[in-house]
Design a protein around this motif. Sequence first.
Motif, PDB file in Angstrom:
ATOM      1  N   VAL A 227       0.950  -1.396  -0.024  1.00 59.60           N
ATOM      2  CA  VAL A 227      -0.067  -0.024   0.058  1.00 59.60           C
ATOM      3  C   VAL A 227       0.731   1.175  -0.035  1.00 59.60           C
ATOM      4  N   LEU A 228       2.033   1.265   0.436  1.00 56.87           N
ATOM      5  CA  LEU A 228       3.139   2.206   0.466  1.00 56.87           C
ATOM      6  C   LEU A 228       3.641   2.569  -0.961  1.00 56.87           C
ATOM      7  N   GLN A 229       3.682   1.727  -1.718  1.00 60.02           N
ATOM      8  CA  GLN A 229       4.205   1.570  -2.910  1.00 60.02           C
ATOM      9  C   GLN A 229       5.816   1.824  -2.994  1.00 60.02           C
ATOM     10  N   PRO A 230       6.112   0.737  -2.133  1.00 56.93           N
ATOM     11  CA  PRO A 230       7.682   0.809  -1.843  1.00 56.93           C
ATOM     12  C   PRO A 230       8.584   0.669  -3.450  1.00 56.93           C
ATOM     13  N   GLU A 231       9.819   1.314  -3.393  1.00 57.47           N
ATOM     14  CA  GLU A 231      10.606   1.453  -4.442  1.00 57.47           C
ATOM     15  C   GLU A 231      11.780   0.116  -4.052  1.00 57.47           C
ATOM     16  N   LEU A 232      11.595   0.008  -2.958  1.00 57.10           N
ATOM     17  CA  LEU A 232      12.851  -0.959  -2.291  1.00 57.10           C
ATOM     18  C   LEU A 232      12.306  -1.400  -0.864  1.00 57.10           C
ATOM     19  N   VAL A 233      12.452  -2.618  -0.699  1.00 62.92           N
ATOM     20  CA  VAL A 233      11.911  -3.380   0.605  1.00 62.92           C
ATOM     21  C   VAL A 233      13.053  -4.450   0.751  1.00 62.92           C
TER      22      VAL A 233
ATOM     23  N   MET B 200      13.958  -2.277   5.929  1.00 65.02           N
ATOM     24  CA  MET B 200      14.425  -1.032   5.278  1.00 65.02           C
ATOM     25  C   MET B 200      13.654  -0.848   4.061  1.00 65.02           C
ATOM     26  N   LEU B 201      12.776   0.233   4.189  1.00 65.80           N
ATOM     27  CA  LEU B 201      11.809   0.556   3.228  1.00 65.80           C
ATOM     28  C   LEU B 201      11.937   1.816   2.367  1.00 65.80           C
ATOM     29  N   VAL B 202      11.975   2.262   1.202  1.00 70.12           N
ATOM     30  CA  VAL B 202      12.132   3.408   0.300  1.00 70.12           C
ATOM     31  C   VAL B 202      10.821   3.460  -0.216  1.00 70.12           C
TER      32      VAL B 202
ATOM     33  N   ALA C  28       6.250   7.552  -0.746  1.00 73.78           N
ATOM     34  CA  ALA C  28       4.939   7.892   0.387  1.00 73.78           C
ATOM     35  C   ALA C  28       5.737   8.927   1.471  1.00 73.78           C
ATOM     36  N   PHE C  29       6.984   8.543   1.546  1.00 74.61           N
ATOM     37  CA  PHE C  29       7.632   9.053   2.882  1.00 74.61           C
ATOM     38  C   PHE C  29       8.264  10.668   2.794  1.00 74.61           C
ATOM     39  N   THR C  30       8.138  10.837   1.436  1.00 72.07           N
ATOM     40  CA  THR C  30       8.734  12.355   0.941  1.00 72.07           C
ATOM     41  C   THR C  30       8.088  13.164   1.910  1.00 72.07           C
ATOM     42  N   GLY C  31       8.644  14.160   2.430  1.00 76.55           N
ATOM     43  CA  GLY C  31       8.134  15.337   3.210  1.00 76.55           C
ATOM     44  C   GLY C  31       7.729  14.888   4.647  1.00 76.55           C
ATOM     45  N   CYS C  32       7.894  13.641   4.821  1.00 78.52           N
ATOM     46  CA  CYS C  32       7.481  13.099   6.291  1.00 78.52           C
ATOM     47  C   CYS C  32       8.482  12.999   7.538  1.00 78.52           C
ATOM     48  N   SER C  33       8.167  13.181   8.646  1.00 76.92           N
ATOM     49  CA  SER C  33       9.126  13.172   9.774  1.00 76.92           C
ATOM     50  C   SER C  33       9.414  11.782  10.079  1.00 76.92           C
ATOM     51  N   ARG C  34      10.059  11.476  10.717  1.00 82.62           N
ATOM     52  CA  ARG C  34      10.681   9.834  10.980  1.00 82.62           C
ATOM     53  C   ARG C  34       9.363   9.250  11.559  1.00 82.62           C
TER      54      ARG C  34
ATOM     55  N   LEU D 198      10.184  -4.770  15.562  1.00 83.02           N
ATOM     56  CA  LEU D 198      10.660  -4.281  14.274  1.00 83.02           C
ATOM     57  C   LEU D 198      11.672  -3.246  14.180  1.00 83.02           C
ATOM     58  N   SER D 199      12.860  -3.655  13.666  1.00 80.59           N
ATOM     59  CA  SER D 199      13.796  -2.604  13.685  1.00 80.59           C
ATOM     60  C   SER D 199      13.547  -2.011  12.170  1.00 80.59           C
ATOM     61  N   LEU D 200      13.370  -0.611  12.126  1.00 81.21           N
ATOM     62  CA  LEU D 200      12.585   0.034  10.941  1.00 81.21           C
ATOM     63  C   LEU D 200      13.741   1.409  10.488  1.00 81.21           C
ATOM     64  N   ARG D 201      14.109   1.118   9.207  1.00 78.56           N
ATOM     65  CA  ARG D 201      14.501   2.231   8.453  1.00 78.56           C
ATOM     66  C   ARG D 201      13.670   2.702   7.518  1.00 78.56           C
ATOM     67  N   ALA D 202      13.289   3.637   7.540  1.00 82.08           N
ATOM     68  CA  ALA D 202      12.227   4.298   6.304  1.00 82.08           C
ATOM     69  C   ALA D 202      12.758   5.563   5.662  1.00 82.08           C
ATOM     70  N   TYR D 203      12.927   5.595   4.265  1.00 82.67           N
ATOM     71  CA  TYR D 203      13.416   6.644   3.395  1.00 82.67           C
ATOM     72  C   TYR D 203      12.667   6.992   2.275  1.00 82.67           C
ATOM     73  N   ALA D 204      12.754   8.403   1.848  1.00 81.91           N
ATOM     74  CA  ALA D 204      12.011   8.656   0.606  1.00 81.91           C
ATOM     75  C   ALA D 204      13.154   8.455  -0.348  1.00 81.91           C
ATOM     76  N   PRO D 205      12.888   8.257  -1.640  1.00 80.20           N
ATOM     77  CA  PRO D 205      13.929   8.020  -2.443  1.00 80.20           C
ATOM     78  C   PRO D 205      14.835   8.768  -2.683  1.00 80.20           C
ATOM     79  N   ASP D 206      14.732  10.191  -2.567  1.00 82.81           N
ATOM     80  CA  ASP D 206      16.015  10.964  -2.628  1.00 82.81           C
ATOM     81  C   ASP D 206      16.793  11.081  -1.419  1.00 82.81           C
ATOM     82  N   GLU D 207      16.526  10.053  -0.687  1.00 82.32           N
ATOM     83  CA  GLU D 207      17.513  10.247   0.729  1.00 82.32           C
ATOM     84  C   GLU D 207      18.753   9.118   0.596  1.00 82.32           C
ATOM     85  N   LEU D 208      18.748   8.429  -0.557  1.00 84.97           N
ATOM     86  CA  LEU D 208      19.625   7.224  -0.725  1.00 84.97           C
ATOM     87  C   LEU D 208      20.762   7.871  -1.363  1.00 84.97           C
TER      88      LEU D 208
END
Length: 94
Positions: free
Chosen positions: A20-26, A51-53, A56-62, A84-94
């Motif tokens: 549902v988050l339309q991830p580019e990388l999981v 680790m999820l890219v 949907a995370f663009t402009g969102c706080s951690r 759950l150890s979670l790392r969540a990124y917007a695409p432009d943050e990698l």
Amino acid sequence: MTLHADSVPLREQILQRLAVLQPELVELDDDSAAHAGHAGAAGGGGHFSLMLVSPAFTGCSRIERHRRVYAALGELIPSHIHALSLRAYAPDEL
């Protein structure tokens, strides 16, 4: 043919819900073996690193990113996912 949720492996349930988050990388790792004997692992696991890219995370706080992931996973936390150890990124943050 409809599969009952219990017949679908937990890893696949997690990936299906995260779609549902339309991830580019999981990257999803089951760390349960490292927690054998831990009280929370008594039911057979449930410790994951994610680790999820996603755009949907663009402009969102951690915190908002984590909320979105937890909302997508729904009742799997805590019924099947204990930790759950979670790392969540917007695409432009990698």
